[in-house]
Design an enzyme around this catalytic site. Sequence first.
Site, PDB file in Angstrom:
ATOM      1  N   ASP A   1      -1.984   7.164   1.799  1.00  0.00           N
ATOM      2  CA  ASP A   1      -2.475   8.547   1.757  1.00  0.00           C
ATOM      3  C   ASP A   1      -3.938   8.614   1.320  1.00  0.00           C
ATOM      4  O   ASP A   1      -4.434   9.687   0.975  1.00  0.00           O
ATOM      5  CB  ASP A   1      -1.594   9.404   0.829  1.00  0.00           C
TER       6      ASP A   1
ATOM      7  N   LYS B   1       6.101 -13.682   3.750  1.00  0.00           N
ATOM      8  CA  LYS B   1       4.646 -13.618   3.922  1.00  0.00           C
ATOM      9  C   LYS B   1       4.010 -13.433   2.544  1.00  0.00           C
ATOM     10  O   LYS B   1       4.544 -12.679   1.719  1.00  0.00           O
ATOM     11  CB  LYS B   1       4.287 -12.450   4.851  1.00  0.00           C
TER      12      LYS B   1
ATOM     13  N   ARG C   1       1.304  -6.523  14.243  1.00  0.00           N
ATOM     14  CA  ARG C   1       2.592  -5.856  13.976  1.00  0.00           C
ATOM     15  C   ARG C   1       2.366  -4.490  13.336  1.00  0.00           C
ATOM     16  O   ARG C   1       3.178  -3.581  13.506  1.00  0.00           O
ATOM     17  CB  ARG C   1       3.536  -6.748  13.187  1.00  0.00           C
TER      18      ARG C   1
ATOM     19  N   GLN D   1      -7.490  -3.095  11.963  1.00  0.00           N
ATOM     20  CA  GLN D   1      -6.409  -2.139  12.239  1.00  0.00           C
ATOM     21  C   GLN D   1      -6.831  -1.084  13.254  1.00  0.00           C
ATOM     22  O   GLN D   1      -6.019  -0.642  14.067  1.00  0.00           O
ATOM     23  CB  GLN D   1      -5.935  -1.472  10.943  1.00  0.00           C
TER      24      GLN D   1
END
Length: 324
Positions: free
Chosen positions: A232, A72, A115, A143
């Site tokens: 993070d 990808k 995914r 997302q």
Amino acid sequence: MDTGLLYLSKEDVIAAGVNMAEIIDLLEIAFKEKGKHQTEMPPKPGIHPGGGDNFIHAMPAYIPAMKAAGIKWVSGFPDNLKLGLPYITGLLILNDAETGLPGAVMDCVWLTGMRTGAATALSARYLARPDSSVVGVLGCGVQGRTNLEALVELFPIQKIKAFDVDADAARRYADDMHKRFSVSVEVVAEPKAAVTESDIIVTAGPIMKKPHATIQAGWMAEGAFASLVDFDSYWHPAAMQATAKFCTDDTPQMRHYQTLGYFKNIPAIHADLGELALGEKPGRETPEERTMTANLGLAIDDMAVAPLIVNTAKEKGIGTWLDL
Ligand SMILES: NC(=O)c1ccc[n+]([C@@H]2O[C@H](COP(=O)([O-])OP(=O)(O)OC[C@H]3O[C@@H](n4cnc5c(N)ncnc54)[C@H](O)[C@@H]3O)[C@@H](O)[C@H]2O)c1
């Protein structure tokens, strides 16, 4: 044997109709193979046109048990949003694992979204409380949607607390998710309100090398699980240290990111997702512990799913055949 190249546009990929439950199952197979060291996946090399937080990553992988091989080539450009363009774009090439011939090229946006959500849900299967019903979502984009879609497959989700710096995006998210999954969605005005009292927290804003570290120690409730889709960026080091188990999807890749300047202040890694899937390391052990995963997004996630998309598209006559 096919010798042409099947091109699948974004619409073609969606039309193939692979669903989230299938994707979660395929990822579980792939991570068990990874746990057995039966996958090949070098850490992703990248280039950074324009500097800042822009990236284009090459993500090759081979999963012998799934006869899946390919790469990808995916971009993330945070300022695209201001141009009305998607943040994540890219292409995936699927090769024939026996001959090496490229067999298909597809748009990878839908697959990347799905995914990544599936990887959150798979991690949550080992790390979240099975009765988790309240999800806090920070970042109500692609997302935010696919992570919820995946969590709804595995958990009795009833209520969502949604935060986005763009209030309209949060409102659109609330409408869409309520209609799609029959869950109640409360748009909250501050990040803290999406974190406290949530059983599962998904942070999915932009990835930043220098975290804004908004989420503080003491916000995450006892027994909660968090998936750090945006690395993070959202989490203060003390908030991450307050978890009993800090996990990732691939420890070598996490170490690679650290050499590039990411994840400077994370806790010790308890386990990666291959170890959790194989049961080599324990997942959640008590209802009280706080758990967390920072899944980096792996090429095996994509390669586990791409063959099913291509095979289903072929069966349904979807896509455009090109000469090599
Ligand atoms: N870990 C992985 O495997 C993986 C895979 C794909 C994408 N990502 C990351 O997930 C993140 C989201 O990607 P996407 O495709 O959903 O993007 P998107 O553009 O569709 O959505 C991002 C949303 O975040 C909002 N936002 C921006 N700053 C915010 C903040 N501080 N707090 C809350 N919301 C904020 C934006 O308004 C937008 O609605 C990106 O950082 C991307 O790099 C991670």
